[in-house]
Design an enzyme around this catalytic site. Structure first.
Site, PDB file in Angstrom:
ATOM      1  N   GLU A  16       0.863  -1.192   0.000  1.00 27.09           N
ATOM      2  CA  GLU A  16       0.000   0.000   0.000  1.00 27.09           C
ATOM      3  C   GLU A  16       0.890   1.229   0.000  1.00 27.09           C
ATOM      4  O   GLU A  16       1.721   1.401   0.898  1.00 27.09           O
ATOM      5  CB  GLU A  16      -0.933   0.061   1.216  1.00 27.09           C
ATOM      6  N   GLU A  62       4.751   4.970   3.734  1.00 32.00           N
ATOM      7  CA  GLU A  62       4.228   6.275   4.170  1.00 32.00           C
ATOM      8  C   GLU A  62       5.391   7.247   4.296  1.00 32.00           C
ATOM      9  O   GLU A  62       6.448   6.910   4.803  1.00 32.00           O
ATOM     10  CB  GLU A  62       3.489   6.127   5.507  1.00 32.00           C
ATOM     11  N   ASP A 108      -3.303  11.618  -1.855  1.00 28.84           N
ATOM     12  CA  ASP A 108      -3.360  13.080  -1.844  1.00 28.84           C
ATOM     13  C   ASP A 108      -3.699  13.566  -3.259  1.00 28.84           C
ATOM     14  O   ASP A 108      -3.074  13.131  -4.226  1.00 28.84           O
ATOM     15  CB  ASP A 108      -2.005  13.653  -1.409  1.00 28.84           C
ATOM     16  N   LYS A 130      -3.327  21.315  -7.777  1.00 28.84           N
ATOM     17  CA  LYS A 130      -2.720  22.237  -8.748  1.00 28.84           C
ATOM     18  C   LYS A 130      -2.103  21.467  -9.918  1.00 28.84           C
ATOM     19  O   LYS A 130      -1.388  20.475  -9.702  1.00 28.84           O
ATOM     20  CB  LYS A 130      -1.622  23.070  -8.073  1.00 28.84           C
ATOM     21  N   ASP A 182     -12.507   9.362  -2.751  1.00 26.29           N
ATOM     22  CA  ASP A 182     -13.810  10.034  -2.801  1.00 26.29           C
ATOM     23  C   ASP A 182     -13.694  11.314  -3.630  1.00 26.29           C
ATOM     24  O   ASP A 182     -14.635  12.100  -3.668  1.00 26.29           O
ATOM     25  CB  ASP A 182     -14.301  10.393  -1.384  1.00 26.29           C
ATOM     26  N   THR A 231     -10.645   1.784   4.550  1.00 26.27           N
ATOM     27  CA  THR A 231      -9.506   2.567   5.013  1.00 26.27           C
ATOM     28  C   THR A 231     -10.037   3.620   5.991  1.00 26.27           C
ATOM     29  O   THR A 231     -11.247   3.829   6.099  1.00 26.27           O
ATOM     30  CB  THR A 231      -8.786   3.275   3.846  1.00 26.27           C
ATOM     31  N   GLU A 232      -9.122   4.293   6.651  1.00 27.22           N
ATOM     32  CA  GLU A 232      -9.561   5.312   7.596  1.00 27.22           C
ATOM     33  C   GLU A 232     -10.342   6.420   6.870  1.00 27.22           C
ATOM     34  O   GLU A 232     -11.428   6.830   7.304  1.00 27.22           O
ATOM     35  CB  GLU A 232      -8.342   5.900   8.293  1.00 27.22           C
ATOM     36  N   TYR A 233      -9.793   6.893   5.759  1.00 26.62           N
ATOM     37  CA  TYR A 233     -10.458   7.958   5.012  1.00 26.62           C
ATOM     38  C   TYR A 233     -11.789   7.482   4.431  1.00 26.62           C
ATOM     39  O   TYR A 233     -12.758   8.229   4.379  1.00 26.62           O
ATOM     40  CB  TYR A 233      -9.541   8.470   3.895  1.00 26.62           C
ATOM     41  N   GLU A 234     -11.816   6.249   3.972  1.00 31.07           N
ATOM     42  CA  GLU A 234     -13.045   5.701   3.391  1.00 31.07           C
ATOM     43  C   GLU A 234     -14.166   5.700   4.426  1.00 31.07           C
ATOM     44  O   GLU A 234     -15.309   6.067   4.141  1.00 31.07           O
ATOM     45  CB  GLU A 234     -12.760   4.273   2.905  1.00 31.07           C
TER      46      GLU A 234
HETATM   47  C1  SAM Z   1      -4.959  11.211   2.377  1.00 31.50           C
HETATM   48  S1  SAM Z   1      -3.924  10.086   3.182  1.00 31.50           S
HETATM   49  C2  SAM Z   1      -4.794   8.520   3.059  1.00 31.50           C
HETATM   50  C3  SAM Z   1      -4.353   7.542   4.076  1.00 31.50           C
HETATM   51  C4  SAM Z   1      -4.927   6.114   3.947  1.00 31.50           C
HETATM   52  N1  SAM Z   1      -4.462   5.476   2.735  1.00 31.50           N
HETATM   53  C5  SAM Z   1      -6.418   6.083   4.015  1.00 31.50           C
HETATM   54  O1  SAM Z   1      -7.067   5.813   3.000  1.00 31.50           O
HETATM   55  O2  SAM Z   1      -6.972   6.329   5.098  1.00 31.50           O
HETATM   56  C6  SAM Z   1      -2.619   9.870   1.986  1.00 31.50           C
HETATM   57  C7  SAM Z   1      -1.302   9.461   2.611  1.00 31.50           C
HETATM   58  O3  SAM Z   1      -0.369   9.183   1.577  1.00 31.50           O
HETATM   59  C8  SAM Z   1       0.906   9.654   1.961  1.00 31.50           C
HETATM   60  N2  SAM Z   1       1.684   9.868   0.723  1.00 31.50           N
HETATM   61  C9  SAM Z   1       1.383  10.730  -0.277  1.00 31.50           C
HETATM   62  N3  SAM Z   1       2.313  10.686  -1.236  1.00 31.50           N
HETATM   63  C10 SAM Z   1       3.232   9.758  -0.837  1.00 31.50           C
HETATM   64  C11 SAM Z   1       4.436   9.260  -1.405  1.00 31.50           C
HETATM   65  N4  SAM Z   1       4.902   9.742  -2.576  1.00 31.50           N
HETATM   66  N5  SAM Z   1       5.124   8.322  -0.735  1.00 31.50           N
HETATM   67  C12 SAM Z   1       4.685   7.861   0.464  1.00 31.50           C
HETATM   68  N6  SAM Z   1       3.539   8.300   1.052  1.00 31.50           N
HETATM   69  C13 SAM Z   1       2.820   9.231   0.412  1.00 31.50           C
HETATM   70  C14 SAM Z   1       0.609  10.923   2.725  1.00 31.50           C
HETATM   71  O4  SAM Z   1       1.662  11.307   3.594  1.00 31.50           O
HETATM   72  C15 SAM Z   1      -0.669  10.544   3.482  1.00 31.50           C
HETATM   73  O5  SAM Z   1      -0.391  10.035   4.762  1.00 31.50           O
END
Ligand code: SAM
Length: 216
Positions: free
Chosen positions: A43, A68, A119, A123, A155, A194-197
């Site tokens: 993941e 992460e 994320d 932009k 989402d 997932t947490e966000y889901e």
């Molecule tokens: C919006 S959170 C979603 C977390 C989790 N996957 C969930 O669905 O609940 C996105 C996570 O991806 C990490 N992330 C974004 N780009 C990344 C990268 N290039 N390498 C490692 N982690 C990354 C961010 O730091 C953040 O913690």
């Protein structure tokens, strides 16, 4: 997701044996790391780790690697593991930017990659940072087996539309898509939240999902 700096998080993550501090030495050797030749799933952007921890518990015969970028986020996953009676032997974390993923996995070493609520980087000039961009798909392609897949959930409609547009130009093919995962009983059968889901679906937001594989 970038939580406020948590004092000591950097040192705690660096010292934790569940986190691989030099993943480049694992390249081609993940079966040694896990002590078996079970499939390896990754993941990217695991956040606080709810999904990858629950997957590791649900599928003990599959190995899971969570990536992460931020210690302040990853530490939450480690703290959740600390509360468990026994540690899942099939789970490891890497605290780094996934741009380097090709240095940590040999060709075809992973059989699935999960991108959950990535994320969005809204932009246009940051499009290359989106994990579903053709630049990232090119990094993911070599490490996946030929029939390996990427599963992406979000989402964010704009990010989903962008992700769909990237599939073919990047040399991938779409196997499945839905714009309302939670209304699709078949697709929900094996769904692990997932947490966000959990957060966004509770607000009534539709959840988008695709599954893609490399085009032949
Ligand atoms: C919006 S959170 C979603 C977390 C989790 N996957 C969930 O669905 O609940 C996105 C996570 O991806 C990490 N992330 C974004 N780009 C990344 C990268 N290039 N390498 C490692 N982690 C990354 C961010 O730091 C953040 O913690």
């Amino acid at each position: 997701m970038r939580l406020r700096n948590i004092p000591g998080a950097r040192e705690a993550v660096a010292a934790d044996p569940r986190c691989i501090s030099s993943p480049e030495i694992c390249k081609g050797k993940w079966s040694e790391v896990f002590g078996n030749s079970n499939p390896v799933r990754v993941e990217v952007g695991m956040g606080k780790g709810r999904f990858i921890i629950d997957m590791a518990l649900k599928y003990p015969d599959i190995n899971f690697v969570g990536i992460e970028m931020y210690e302040s986020v990853m530490i939450k996953g480690l703290q959740r593991l600390d509360k468990m009676e026994s540690q899942p032997a099939n789970l490891r974390f890497i605290r780094m930017n996934a741009e380097e993923i090709g240095q940590w996995f040999e060709e075809g070493e992973a059989d699935r990659i999960y991108l959950n609520f990535s994320d969005p980087w809204p932009k246009a000039r940051h499009a290359r940072r989106r994990l579903e961009s053709r630049e990232f798909l090119a990094r993911f392609a070599p490490i996946l087996k030929s029939d390996g897949v990427i599963e992406f959930k979000t989402d964010n409609m704009d990010l989903f539309d962008f992700a769909l547009e990237e599939v073919e130009p990047a040399g991938w093919q779409l196997l499945f898509q839905t714009r309302d995962l939670h209304s699709d009983a078949e697709a929900m059968k094996d769904n692990v939240m997932t947490e966000y889901e959990s957060k966004f679906s509770a607000k009534g937001n539709p959840i988008y999902k695709y599954i893609i594989k490399k085009a032949l």
